[in-house]
Design a protein around this motif. Structure first.
Motif, mmCIF file in Angstrom:
data_model
loop_
_atom_site.group_PDB
_atom_site.id
_atom_site.type_symbol
_atom_site.label_atom_id
_atom_site.label_comp_id
_atom_site.label_asym_id
_atom_site.label_seq_id
_atom_site.Cartn_x
_atom_site.Cartn_y
_atom_site.Cartn_z
ATOM 1 N N ILE A 145 51.486 48.332 -108.137
ATOM 2 C CA ILE A 145 50.241 47.961 -108.804
ATOM 3 C C ILE A 145 49.196 49.053 -108.632
ATOM 4 C CG2 ILE A 145 50.593 45.474 -108.642
ATOM 5 C CD1 ILE A 145 48.798 45.561 -106.095
ATOM 6 N N GLY A 146 48.109 48.941 -109.395
ATOM 7 C CA GLY A 146 46.996 49.875 -109.274
ATOM 8 C C GLY A 146 46.018 49.445 -108.196
ATOM 9 N N ARG A 147 44.810 49.967 -108.281
ATOM 10 C CA ARG A 147 43.760 49.664 -107.293
ATOM 11 C C ARG A 147 43.593 48.149 -107.148
ATOM 12 N NH1 ARG A 147 39.086 52.615 -105.607
ATOM 13 N NH2 ARG A 147 39.663 54.269 -107.072
ATOM 14 N N PRO A 148 43.598 47.624 -105.916
ATOM 15 C CA PRO A 148 43.600 46.171 -105.720
ATOM 16 C C PRO A 148 42.254 45.498 -105.974
ATOM 17 C CG PRO A 148 43.606 47.284 -103.600
ATOM 18 C CD PRO A 148 43.763 48.350 -104.640
ATOM 19 N N ARG A 149 41.828 45.480 -107.235
ATOM 20 C CA ARG A 149 40.674 44.672 -107.612
ATOM 21 C C ARG A 149 41.108 43.211 -107.723
ATOM 22 N NH1 ARG A 149 40.292 49.352 -110.992
ATOM 23 N NH2 ARG A 149 38.457 50.631 -110.501
ATOM 24 N N LYS A 150 40.171 42.335 -108.058
ATOM 25 C CA LYS A 150 40.440 40.901 -108.029
ATOM 26 C C LYS A 150 41.618 40.515 -108.919
ATOM 27 C CE LYS A 150 38.205 36.397 -108.567
ATOM 28 N NZ LYS A 150 36.941 35.681 -108.890
ATOM 29 N N ASN A 151 41.645 41.006 -110.174
ATOM 30 C CA ASN A 151 42.727 40.623 -111.077
ATOM 31 C C ASN A 151 44.064 41.204 -110.627
ATOM 32 O OD1 ASN A 151 41.738 43.258 -111.768
ATOM 33 N ND2 ASN A 151 42.856 43.135 -113.703
ATOM 34 N N VAL A 152 44.024 42.378 -109.997
ATOM 35 C CA VAL A 152 45.263 43.006 -109.523
ATOM 36 C C VAL A 152 45.790 42.272 -108.293
ATOM 37 C CG1 VAL A 152 46.313 45.162 -108.737
ATOM 38 C CG2 VAL A 152 44.521 45.213 -110.475
ATOM 39 N N ILE A 153 44.891 41.803 -107.446
ATOM 40 C CA ILE A 153 45.309 40.990 -106.299
ATOM 41 C C ILE A 153 46.008 39.727 -106.793
ATOM 42 C CG2 ILE A 153 44.460 39.538 -104.418
ATOM 43 C CD1 ILE A 153 44.565 42.460 -103.691
ATOM 44 N N GLY A 154 45.471 39.097 -107.848
ATOM 45 C CA GLY A 154 46.118 37.931 -108.431
ATOM 46 C C GLY A 154 47.501 38.258 -108.966
ATOM 47 N N PHE A 155 47.633 39.430 -109.582
ATOM 48 C CA PHE A 155 48.935 39.891 -110.073
ATOM 49 C C PHE A 155 49.924 40.015 -108.925
ATOM 50 C CE2 PHE A 155 52.169 42.857 -111.331
ATOM 51 C CZ PHE A 155 52.310 42.725 -112.702
ATOM 52 N N LEU A 156 49.482 40.641 -107.822
ATOM 53 C CA LEU A 156 50.356 40.828 -106.665
ATOM 54 C C LEU A 156 50.763 39.490 -106.052
ATOM 55 C CD1 LEU A 156 51.740 42.688 -104.631
ATOM 56 C CD2 LEU A 156 49.577 42.809 -103.371
ATOM 57 N N GLU A 157 49.832 38.553 -105.975
ATOM 58 C CA GLU A 157 50.155 37.230 -105.428
ATOM 59 C C GLU A 157 51.232 36.542 -106.264
ATOM 60 O OE1 GLU A 157 45.878 36.038 -103.342
ATOM 61 O OE2 GLU A 157 46.271 35.507 -105.439
ATOM 62 N N GLY A 158 51.081 36.601 -107.591
ATOM 63 C CA GLY A 158 52.082 36.002 -108.465
ATOM 64 C C GLY A 158 53.440 36.649 -108.311
ATOM 65 N N PHE A 159 53.442 37.969 -108.154
ATOM 66 C CA PHE A 159 54.701 38.695 -107.982
ATOM 67 C C PHE A 159 55.392 38.308 -106.677
ATOM 68 C CE2 PHE A 159 57.006 42.307 -106.189
ATOM 69 C CZ PHE A 159 57.877 42.615 -107.212
ATOM 70 N N LEU A 160 54.636 38.283 -105.584
ATOM 71 C CA LEU A 160 55.230 38.020 -104.276
ATOM 72 C C LEU A 160 55.735 36.586 -104.149
ATOM 73 C CD1 LEU A 160 52.844 40.006 -101.893
ATOM 74 C CD2 LEU A 160 55.123 40.659 -102.686
ATOM 75 N N LYS A 161 55.075 35.638 -104.822
ATOM 76 C CA LYS A 161 55.548 34.257 -104.790
ATOM 77 C C LYS A 161 56.965 34.152 -105.350
ATOM 78 C CE LYS A 161 50.985 32.074 -105.266
ATOM 79 N NZ LYS A 161 50.102 31.307 -106.192
ATOM 80 N N VAL A 162 57.273 34.972 -106.353
ATOM 81 C CA VAL A 162 58.573 34.909 -107.018
ATOM 82 C C VAL A 162 59.577 35.890 -106.418
ATOM 83 C CG1 VAL A 162 59.770 35.223 -109.232
ATOM 84 C CG2 VAL A 162 57.493 34.161 -109.173
ATOM 85 N N ALA A 163 59.134 37.125 -106.120
ATOM 86 C CA ALA A 163 60.074 38.188 -105.756
ATOM 87 C C ALA A 163 59.767 38.846 -104.425
ATOM 88 C CB ALA A 163 60.092 39.255 -106.860
ATOM 89 N N GLY A 164 58.961 38.184 -103.583
ATOM 90 C CA GLY A 164 58.625 38.781 -102.288
ATOM 91 C C GLY A 164 59.839 39.083 -101.433
ATOM 92 N N GLY A 165 60.858 38.236 -101.517
ATOM 93 C CA GLY A 165 62.076 38.475 -100.743
ATOM 94 C C GLY A 165 63.049 39.402 -101.418
ATOM 95 N N THR A 166 62.759 39.797 -102.655
ATOM 96 C CA THR A 166 63.670 40.647 -103.429
ATOM 97 C C THR A 166 63.443 42.128 -103.157
ATOM 98 O OG1 THR A 166 63.811 38.993 -105.186
ATOM 99 C CG2 THR A 166 64.379 41.254 -105.782
ATOM 100 N N VAL A 167 62.178 42.516 -102.938
ATOM 101 C CA VAL A 167 61.868 43.935 -102.739
ATOM 102 C C VAL A 167 61.944 44.302 -101.258
ATOM 103 C CG1 VAL A 167 60.454 44.146 -104.815
ATOM 104 C CG2 VAL A 167 59.396 43.400 -102.674
ATOM 105 N N ASP A 168 62.264 45.567 -100.999
ATOM 106 C CA ASP A 168 62.363 46.058 -99.624
ATOM 107 C C ASP A 168 61.042 46.592 -99.107
ATOM 108 O OD1 ASP A 168 65.380 45.914 -98.984
ATOM 109 O OD2 ASP A 168 65.322 46.833 -100.967
ATOM 110 N N ALA A 169 60.115 46.875 -99.996
ATOM 111 C CA ALA A 169 58.754 47.272 -99.609
ATOM 112 C C ALA A 169 57.829 46.952 -100.763
ATOM 113 C CB ALA A 169 58.683 48.759 -99.258
ATOM 114 N N VAL A 170 56.597 46.596 -100.443
ATOM 115 C CA VAL A 170 55.569 46.321 -101.446
ATOM 116 C C VAL A 170 54.779 47.607 -101.677
ATOM 117 C CG1 VAL A 170 53.513 44.961 -101.984
ATOM 118 C CG2 VAL A 170 55.429 43.903 -100.753
#
Length: 528
Positions: free
Chosen positions: A242-267
């Motif tokens: 992701i890009g710079r962690p502004r509010k909307n980007v933080i929301g994007f990251l939260e949505g991603f990790l809820k689904v694929a947090g265990g899939t990636v080896d590093a964030v």
């Protein structure tokens, strides 16, 4: 495919030093009244000793990846040719100097590239010439050249797949990626993978968006594909970049990790300090700018620790300026202050890997220019690799500081970091410690080593601009000697200046320097 003659077999993992720990003279996050610690002047020290410095040698505060300082190649480099230039002996020599490291092949054009399993698309299709295909396709020949370059240089390739090939329901269309995976597997290429580049910015880029949870589903789909291919059943997968962690980007990251947090080896995320179109040389000297990264680290760590506690975090795509940088500025000596502070800050905060954008000729943020000449940040990175190990140590300082003015925050212009010296550097026995210091003051500063560092022999590596251009210079000198390649297959010897035991370190104004404190026999540094 054979490597250039300068690449001896078995060198893949032997060339790296270590990486980053940071501890600063006073932490950038502290504000307000910073009172000096009471210090007695040791005998024989005349005048004001600004800093007494000691290091905790019993145990490291962080341990980061051996590949901490890694590299990125932007796909924009292929638009004028077949990537044949990656076979250059000179370029391989420069890349090998920074090994071991990851080599991430990604950038804005990642999500517009398509793979075609043909060696010469122009001939096989009887259609457009190579320039057309290299603007729109990643062909087999280009992939072969890319992998061979990484392999010969001792770098591990991370390849970002196109995430914008979409089905009508906005799910990822993996057909083209599957062709690339099967081809790479047939060649037994050892590659790690990603999907897309800065996906939170797709609406700006093409007017079409993909939210975090959808990208998480796409990553889960990619993991399933990898598991179906024997060569990649255990391959590493990184994201979401992701890009710079502004509010909307933080929301994007939260949505991603809820689904694929265990899939990636590093964030992973990206960071660029300033707009390259408006940058000035004085911007690189501002402590407020150097400190902006701290807040981003905190935001990313908060989200990751909430959804995937313990998951490794990478800053995967960092440049001193955005918009491709600015000539004679982001590729100059002055940009090194931001780069070295970035390495120190990230290591001290436990960020496992930082990927520098870009290794070669992308705008003016690169380490090596279009003529394959190393720029100041390359030599800074080479010193870092040679001298810095992955164990970060805590620093203890005391000394005289200016009294704070009412309503004004005093920010530190003298930044000090410490690590165990790289185990790969056989000039120093295990147990040695390396300090690296950024002096943004316009006057010299003095440091007296104390405690476990007292009365030890020190090797100095002082990096300064070379020539009449000063901070704008694209050439550097080490301890007064200009740095340049000996020939296409040989990097210069990085010769230290020995300082007698007990000597006060004198740090010149507006400089960066490394100091190896020999034979400390630090318990934290004796073993890997």
């Amino acid at each position: 495919m054979p490597c250039p003659s300068s690449c001896p077999p078995g060198l893949l993992a032997l060339m790296a030093p270590g990486l980053a720990l940071m501890a600063t003279f006073s932490l950038p996050s502290q504000a307000g009244d910073r009172r000096a610690l009471p210090v007695e002047k040791p005998p024989g020290v005349k005048g004001r000793t600004l800093i007494l410095l000691d290091v905790n040698t019993k145990s490291p505060v962080r341990i980061i990846s051996e590949n901490f300082l890694s590299l990125q190649l932007d796909p924009s480099i292929i638009h004028d040719g077949w990537l044949d230039f990656l076979s250059s002996r000179r370029l391989v020599t420069l890349a090998r100097g920074l090994a071991p490291a990851f080599l991430r092949f990604a950038g804005k054009r990642t999500d517009f590239l398509q793979f075609h399993n043909v060696k010469n698309p122009a001939k096989s299709r009887g259609g457009p010439g190579p320039d057309y295909y290299l603007k729109n396709y990643e062909d087999a020949r280009s992939l072969d050249k890319l992998y061979n370059f990484a392999d010969c240089s001792g770098l591990h390739l991370i390849f970002a797949l196109n995430a914008l090939r979409r089905n009508p329901n906005n799910s990822w269309n993996s057909s083209n990626a599957l062709s690339l995976l099967k081809y790479s597997a047939s060649k037994k290429y050892n590659i790690s993978w990603e999907l897309g580049n800065e996906p939170n910015n797709y609406r700006t880029l093409i007017g079409r968006s993909v939210n975090g949870s959808q990208l998480g589903k796409d990553y889960t789909q990619l993991r399933s594909l990898l598991q179906l291919i024997r060569t990649y059943s255990r391959a590493h997968l990184y994201g979401p970049n992701i890009g710079r962690p502004r509010k909307n980007v933080i929301g994007f990251l939260e949505g991603f990790l809820k689904v694929a947090g265990g899939t990636v080896d590093a964030v992973t995320w990206q960071h660029y300090y300033i707009d390259g179109r408006v940058a000035k040389v004085t911007d690189f000297l501002k402590t407020r700018l150097l400190d902006t990264l701290s807040d981003q680290i905190r935001k990313i760590q908060t989200v990751v620790n909430t959804y995937t506690p313990g998951k490794k975090i990478w800053l995967e795509g960092v440049g001193m300026t955005s918009a491709g940088g600015m000539n004679n500025l982001s590729d100059s000596y002055a940009a090194g202050f931001l780069w070295l502070n970035t390495l120190g800050l990230l290591a001290s905060q436990g960020i496992d890997v930082v990927v520098r954008h870009s290794f070669l000729d992308h705008g003016h943020n690169h380490l090596v220019d279009q003529n394959f000449n190393p720029l100041p940040d390359y030599w800074l990175s080479l010193l870092y690799k040679r001298l810095i190990g992955p164990k970060v140590l805590a620093i203890h300082v005391a000394g005289l500081q200016r009294k704070p003015r009412p309503g004004r925050v005093i920010r530190d212009k003298l930044r000090i970091y410490a690590h165990c010296t790289s185990y790969h550097n056989h000039n120093y026995v295990r147990g040695s410690i390396t300090l690296y210091i950024i002096n943004l003051h316009r006057s010299r500063k003095k440091i007296k080593l104390a405690g476990t560092l007292r009365d030890k022999i020190v090797h100095q590596y002082l990096l300064q601009p070379y020539g009449k251009d000063g901070l704008h210079s694209k050439s550097v000198q080490l301890n007064g000697q200009p740095l340049a390649m000996v020939d296409d297959g040989t990097l210069p010897e990085l010769k230290p200046r020995p300082l007698r035991a007990g000597r006060t370190l004198v740090i010149p104004p507006l400089t960066m320097s490394f100091y190896v404190v020999k034979n400390v026999n630090a318990l934290a540094c004796r073993y890997r």
